[in-house]
Design a protein around this motif. Structure first.
Motif, PDB file in Angstrom:
ATOM      1  N   LEU A 165       0.815  -1.205   0.000  1.00 61.73           N
ATOM      2  CA  LEU A 165       0.000   0.000   0.000  1.00 61.73           C
ATOM      3  C   LEU A 165       0.851   1.258   0.000  1.00 61.73           C
ATOM      4  O   LEU A 165       1.929   1.279   0.590  1.00 61.73           O
ATOM      5  CB  LEU A 165      -0.871   0.051   1.267  1.00 61.73           C
ATOM      6  CG  LEU A 165      -1.817  -1.092   1.526  1.00 61.73           C
ATOM      7  CD1 LEU A 165      -1.199  -2.075   2.487  1.00 61.73           C
ATOM      8  CD2 LEU A 165      -3.097  -0.566   2.097  1.00 61.73           C
ATOM      9  N   ILE A 166       0.305   2.318  -0.623  1.00 64.24           N
ATOM     10  CA  ILE A 166       0.825   3.672  -0.491  1.00 64.24           C
ATOM     11  C   ILE A 166      -0.376   4.592  -0.326  1.00 64.24           C
ATOM     12  O   ILE A 166      -1.498   4.231  -0.671  1.00 64.24           O
ATOM     13  CB  ILE A 166       1.683   4.120  -1.702  1.00 64.24           C
ATOM     14  CG1 ILE A 166       0.901   4.014  -3.016  1.00 64.24           C
ATOM     15  CG2 ILE A 166       3.000   3.363  -1.766  1.00 64.24           C
ATOM     16  CD1 ILE A 166       1.626   4.600  -4.222  1.00 64.24           C
ATOM     17  N   SER A 167      -0.146   5.781   0.219  1.00 65.79           N
ATOM     18  CA  SER A 167      -1.232   6.745   0.386  1.00 65.79           C
ATOM     19  C   SER A 167      -0.775   8.113  -0.085  1.00 65.79           C
ATOM     20  O   SER A 167       0.419   8.413  -0.084  1.00 65.79           O
ATOM     21  CB  SER A 167      -1.663   6.810   1.850  1.00 65.79           C
ATOM     22  OG  SER A 167      -0.619   7.294   2.664  1.00 65.79           O
ATOM     23  N   ASP A 168      -1.758   8.932  -0.485  1.00 63.49           N
ATOM     24  CA  ASP A 168      -1.430  10.304  -0.857  1.00 63.49           C
ATOM     25  C   ASP A 168      -1.968  11.264   0.201  1.00 63.49           C
ATOM     26  O   ASP A 168      -2.661  10.853   1.142  1.00 63.49           O
ATOM     27  CB  ASP A 168      -1.929  10.640  -2.266  1.00 63.49           C
ATOM     28  CG  ASP A 168      -3.445  10.639  -2.409  1.00 63.49           C
ATOM     29  OD1 ASP A 168      -4.165  10.729  -1.386  1.00 63.49           O
ATOM     30  OD2 ASP A 168      -3.918  10.558  -3.542  1.00 63.49           O
ATOM     31  N   GLU A 169      -1.658  12.539   0.062  1.00 57.87           N
ATOM     32  CA  GLU A 169      -2.056  13.541   1.054  1.00 57.87           C
ATOM     33  C   GLU A 169      -3.572  13.713   1.127  1.00 57.87           C
ATOM     34  O   GLU A 169      -4.084  14.217   2.118  1.00 57.87           O
ATOM     35  CB  GLU A 169      -1.382  14.882   0.737  1.00 57.87           C
ATOM     36  CG  GLU A 169       0.128  14.845   0.863  1.00 57.87           C
ATOM     37  CD  GLU A 169       0.617  14.606   2.290  1.00 57.87           C
ATOM     38  OE1 GLU A 169      -0.029  15.075   3.245  1.00 57.87           O
ATOM     39  OE2 GLU A 169       1.649  13.926   2.444  1.00 57.87           O
ATOM     40  N   ALA A 170      -4.300  13.313   0.098  1.00 59.09           N
ATOM     41  CA  ALA A 170      -5.758  13.454   0.087  1.00 59.09           C
ATOM     42  C   ALA A 170      -6.458  12.280   0.767  1.00 59.09           C
ATOM     43  O   ALA A 170      -7.683  12.254   0.861  1.00 59.09           O
ATOM     44  CB  ALA A 170      -6.252  13.597  -1.348  1.00 59.09           C
ATOM     45  N   GLY A 171      -5.696  11.282   1.221  1.00 59.31           N
ATOM     46  CA  GLY A 171      -6.282  10.125   1.889  1.00 59.31           C
ATOM     47  C   GLY A 171      -6.627   8.969   0.973  1.00 59.31           C
ATOM     48  O   GLY A 171      -7.229   7.991   1.407  1.00 59.31           O
ATOM     49  N   ASN A 172      -6.268   9.065  -0.311  1.00 54.87           N
ATOM     50  CA  ASN A 172      -6.468   7.942  -1.231  1.00 54.87           C
ATOM     51  C   ASN A 172      -5.384   6.897  -0.998  1.00 54.87           C
ATOM     52  O   ASN A 172      -4.262   7.230  -0.632  1.00 54.87           O
ATOM     53  CB  ASN A 172      -6.395   8.424  -2.684  1.00 54.87           C
ATOM     54  CG  ASN A 172      -7.481   9.408  -3.019  1.00 54.87           C
ATOM     55  OD1 ASN A 172      -8.657   9.094  -2.938  1.00 54.87           O
ATOM     56  ND2 ASN A 172      -7.082  10.616  -3.370  1.00 54.87           N
ATOM     57  N   ILE A 173      -5.723   5.660  -1.233  1.00 49.17           N
ATOM     58  CA  ILE A 173      -4.802   4.537  -1.045  1.00 49.17           C
ATOM     59  C   ILE A 173      -4.669   3.804  -2.374  1.00 49.17           C
ATOM     60  O   ILE A 173      -5.664   3.567  -3.059  1.00 49.17           O
ATOM     61  CB  ILE A 173      -5.342   3.544   0.014  1.00 49.17           C
ATOM     62  CG1 ILE A 173      -5.691   4.264   1.319  1.00 49.17           C
ATOM     63  CG2 ILE A 173      -4.371   2.392   0.236  1.00 49.17           C
ATOM     64  CD1 ILE A 173      -4.539   4.911   2.018  1.00 49.17           C
ATOM     65  N   ILE A 174      -3.440   3.440  -2.757  1.00 48.96           N
ATOM     66  CA  ILE A 174      -3.240   2.548  -3.897  1.00 48.96           C
ATOM     67  C   ILE A 174      -2.683   1.245  -3.332  1.00 48.96           C
ATOM     68  O   ILE A 174      -1.729   1.254  -2.553  1.00 48.96           O
ATOM     69  CB  ILE A 174      -2.281   3.138  -4.946  1.00 48.96           C
ATOM     70  CG1 ILE A 174      -2.862   4.431  -5.526  1.00 48.96           C
ATOM     71  CG2 ILE A 174      -2.040   2.121  -6.071  1.00 48.96           C
ATOM     72  CD1 ILE A 174      -1.942   5.139  -6.509  1.00 48.96           C
TER      73      ILE A 174
END
Length: 181
Positions: free
Chosen positions: A55-64
């Motif tokens: 997993l990774i996450s961005d500053e907007a709270g989305n997860i890939i």
């Protein structure tokens, strides 16, 4: 497990015979924040055996989330692993197609995906690849809307014949450049 940048974390796990799941948890009390609190969000169903979610996450709270998906190859009459990914929005809904997008569906084995966030524009996924006679490192850039941006089935980054179970490979990005080591 990854920080969700919203006061919680997201965890992902495989469950044999069922699929790969993810769940957002509150750091304050550990409470599940997505629907189906006992099981989490089903990323891929049990129609195929899938393993090793990362997993990774961005500053907007989305997860890939990326993972290895087992696919039956009728030519070789054997199962092989491909690399798939899915983007999960902060509310737990999916941004990309059901059961994820194929990052690499080459007719040979691909193992052990690793990821790094590429600013807020998606991510770069690297993996161990056996499309040649050695164990090579391939990678693919995926946009925030789920499009693969490099060559179909990725680009070769190294032909070092690494044994990933002995030497973990990592990826890092500084905003403009990436490094695989």
């Amino acid at each position: 497990i990854v920080d969700d940048h919203r006061g919680g974390v997201v965890v992902s796990w495989p469950r044999e015979g069922v699929g790969i799941f993810a769940q957002r948890l509150s750091l304050a009390d550990g409470a599940p924040l997505w629907s189906s609190p006992s099981s989490g969000a089903l990323l891929i169903d049990a129609a195929s055996m899938s393993n090793f979610p990362t997993l990774i996450s961005d500053e907007a709270g989305n997860i890939i989330v990326s993972w290895m998906k087992s696919v039956y190859d009728s030519a070789s009459r054997a199962f092989q692993y491909d690399i798939y990914a899915q983007k999960i929005q902060p509310n737990g809904s999916f941004s990309w197609q059901v059961n994820g997008i194929p990052v690499c569906a080459n007719n040979k084995q691909q193992y052990h995906p690793r990821m790094a966030l590429y600013v807020a524009q998606g991510g770069i996924i690297v993996w161990q690849d056996f499309r040649s006679t050695t164990s090579d490192v391939y990678g693919q850039r995926v946009s925030s809307n789920g499009m693969v941006l490099w060559n179909l089935n990725g680009v070769q980054l190294s032909n070092s014949n690494l044994l990933w179970d002995k030497v973990p490979v990592a990826i890092a990005i500084d905003g403009n450049n990436y490094a695989v080591f």
